[in-house]
Design an enzyme around this catalytic site. Structure first.
Site, mmCIF file in Angstrom:
data_model
loop_
_atom_site.group_PDB
_atom_site.id
_atom_site.type_symbol
_atom_site.label_atom_id
_atom_site.label_comp_id
_atom_site.label_asym_id
_atom_site.label_seq_id
_atom_site.Cartn_x
_atom_site.Cartn_y
_atom_site.Cartn_z
ATOM 1 N N ASN A 1 -10.329 -3.216 -6.867
ATOM 2 C CA ASN A 1 -9.488 -2.327 -7.681
ATOM 3 C C ASN A 1 -10.030 -2.111 -9.103
ATOM 4 O OD1 ASN A 1 -6.283 -3.311 -6.215
ATOM 5 N ND2 ASN A 1 -7.642 -1.611 -5.705
ATOM 6 N N GLY B 1 0.206 5.359 -4.427
ATOM 7 C CA GLY B 1 -0.407 6.628 -4.835
ATOM 8 C C GLY B 1 0.118 7.786 -4.008
ATOM 9 N N ARG B 2 0.181 7.580 -2.678
ATOM 10 C CA ARG B 2 0.646 8.662 -1.793
ATOM 11 C C ARG B 2 2.112 8.980 -2.038
ATOM 12 N NH1 ARG B 2 -1.739 5.869 3.338
ATOM 13 N NH2 ARG B 2 -2.208 4.318 1.736
ATOM 14 N N SER C 1 -6.913 -6.080 -6.234
ATOM 15 C CA SER C 1 -8.056 -6.668 -5.537
ATOM 16 C C SER C 1 -9.292 -6.623 -6.441
ATOM 17 C CB SER C 1 -8.337 -5.891 -4.250
ATOM 18 O OG SER C 1 -8.852 -4.623 -4.571
ATOM 19 N N ARG D 1 2.083 -5.133 6.002
ATOM 20 C CA ARG D 1 1.321 -4.106 5.282
ATOM 21 C C ARG D 1 2.090 -2.801 5.356
ATOM 22 N NH1 ARG D 1 -4.951 -2.970 4.281
ATOM 23 N NH2 ARG D 1 -4.610 -1.106 3.043
ATOM 24 N N GLU E 1 1.216 -13.426 12.286
ATOM 25 C CA GLU E 1 1.686 -12.195 12.915
ATOM 26 C C GLU E 1 1.557 -11.080 11.887
ATOM 27 O OE1 GLU E 1 2.656 -11.777 15.978
ATOM 28 O OE2 GLU E 1 2.672 -13.889 16.565
ATOM 29 N N ASP F 1 0.831 -1.210 0.000
ATOM 30 C CA ASP F 1 0.000 0.000 0.000
ATOM 31 C C ASP F 1 0.864 1.258 0.000
ATOM 32 O OD1 ASP F 1 -2.329 1.423 0.004
ATOM 33 O OD2 ASP F 1 -2.744 1.146 2.135
ATOM 34 N N HIS G 1 3.176 3.122 -8.890
ATOM 35 C CA HIS G 1 3.073 1.672 -9.083
ATOM 36 C C HIS G 1 4.361 1.128 -9.726
ATOM 37 C CE1 HIS G 1 -0.983 1.860 -7.756
ATOM 38 N NE2 HIS G 1 -1.487 2.407 -8.855
ATOM 39 N N ARG H 1 -11.278 1.384 -9.968
ATOM 40 C CA ARG H 1 -10.374 2.531 -10.169
ATOM 41 C C ARG H 1 -10.523 3.064 -11.598
ATOM 42 N NH1 ARG H 1 -4.964 2.185 -6.502
ATOM 43 N NH2 ARG H 1 -6.040 1.512 -4.629
HETATM 44 C C1 FPP Z 1 -1.803 0.028 -3.558
HETATM 45 O O1 FPP Z 1 -1.371 1.362 -3.534
HETATM 46 C C2 FPP Z 1 -1.170 -0.698 -4.652
HETATM 47 C C3 FPP Z 1 -1.812 -1.305 -5.681
HETATM 48 C C4 FPP Z 1 -3.289 -1.310 -5.782
HETATM 49 C C5 FPP Z 1 -1.102 -1.961 -6.772
HETATM 50 C C6 FPP Z 1 0.147 -2.705 -6.432
HETATM 51 C C7 FPP Z 1 0.796 -3.078 -7.688
HETATM 52 C C8 FPP Z 1 2.114 -3.018 -7.936
HETATM 53 C C9 FPP Z 1 3.139 -2.644 -6.954
HETATM 54 C C10 FPP Z 1 2.511 -3.312 -9.347
HETATM 55 C C11 FPP Z 1 3.499 -4.361 -9.539
HETATM 56 C C12 FPP Z 1 3.056 -5.692 -9.100
HETATM 57 C C13 FPP Z 1 3.608 -6.826 -9.529
HETATM 58 C C14 FPP Z 1 3.199 -8.112 -8.937
HETATM 59 C C15 FPP Z 1 4.616 -6.847 -10.589
HETATM 60 P P1 FPP Z 1 -2.434 2.523 -3.693
HETATM 61 O O2 FPP Z 1 -2.506 2.878 -5.140
HETATM 62 O O3 FPP Z 1 -3.738 2.114 -3.086
HETATM 63 O O4 FPP Z 1 -1.759 3.664 -2.875
HETATM 64 P P2 FPP Z 1 -2.493 4.828 -2.053
HETATM 65 O O5 FPP Z 1 -3.279 4.146 -0.980
HETATM 66 O O6 FPP Z 1 -1.366 5.621 -1.511
HETATM 67 O O7 FPP Z 1 -3.334 5.581 -3.038
#
Ligand code: FPP
Length: 243
Positions: free
Chosen positions: A68, A23-24, A65, A188, A207, A20, A37, A71
């Protein structure tokens, strides 16, 4: 000072990660979310390397997810493209470290191009047994449990299974990857204290390690710190602490 891996008494067999904060991380730098990402994909690579170094057998990452899909199209498309380009970038490394790729989730909901690209690496790494990299894609834990329940109900209907014989193991046996052990540790990033519909059944006794670090900044040292924190915990499974 860095973490001394040799000093760790126990290494979890399976570590699950909620990635997680992409985006931030991007917003704070005036970048687009997809840039976050992309940097996050580098962290995935770093964690795979770190896990192989530490001797962790299974790594599961929550990449996309079921929620997702809601989005913006541009971000969903960007994530799908990133998945394909990441597979191109990691493939050699998976072979070098003998890592088997697996996926869990609604595979059929993914775009054809992504499915084809995934299938190629799934097939090419299927024979590796030492390390496994699991990507949760279009994954939702409640959906997984509902899917398992439906399969069990079908078996009861056909007489293959008796309802009186359904127990915890029956449910576990019908989840997406029944042969994979439950994660001993869930990490997380970016500080949220939520499970977000991730591995609800499998994380029952795990854990949790929550770090404020944003996922794009989470690298080897952070992974090792999580292993160190895990070592400091005492897992009792509801029993009495041994002295
Ligand atoms: C959550 O951050 C992240 C995701 C929904 C996507 C995670 C995907 C990757 C890291 C891409 C690469 C993955 C692989 C397996 C190659 P967010 O966008 O919700 O962040 P935020 O909460 O700060 O907005």
């Amino acid at each position: 000072m860095g973490v001394d891996l040799q000093s760790l008494e126990k290494i979890p067999r399976h570590v699950a990660l909620i990635m997680d904060g992409n985006g931030r991380w991007a917003k704070e730098r005036g970048l687009s979310r997809i840039e976050g990402h992309k940097e996050g994909a580098q962290s995935v690579r770093a964690v795979l390397r770190a896990a192989a170094k530490a001797g962790v057998e299974f790594i599961t990452v929550y990449a996309f997810s079921t929620e997702n899909w809601k989005r913006p199209v541009l971000e969903v498309d960007g994530l799908m493209k990133l998945l394909v380009s990441s597979l191109n970038a990691y493939e050699q490394e998976l072979h070098d470290n003998q890592i088997r790729l697996r996926v869990m989730g609604q595979f059929s909901r993914l775009p054809l191009l992504v499915r084809k690209r995934l299938q190629k690496t799934l097939d090419a790494t299927a024979h590796y047994t030492q390390h496994t990299f699991i990507i949760a894609l279009s994954y939702g834990s409640r959906m997984e449990i509902a899917d398992a329940t439906r399969q069990i109900a079908e078996k009861v209907k056909t007489g293959e299974l008796k309802s009186k014989d359904i127990n915890e193991q029956t449910i576990a046996d019908h989840l997406y990857l029944p042969d994979v052990p439950d994660p001993e540790l869930m990490i997380r990033t970016s500080g949220e204290l939520r499970l977000s519909n991730f591995l609800l059944w499998q994380l029952s006794y795990s854990e949790f390690h929550i770090t404020d670090t944003y996922w794009p900044e989470f690298r080897e040292e952070h992974f090792f710190q999580a292993l160190e924190a895990y070592n400091a915990r005492d897992r009792r499974y509801g029993g009495i602490q041994k002295r």
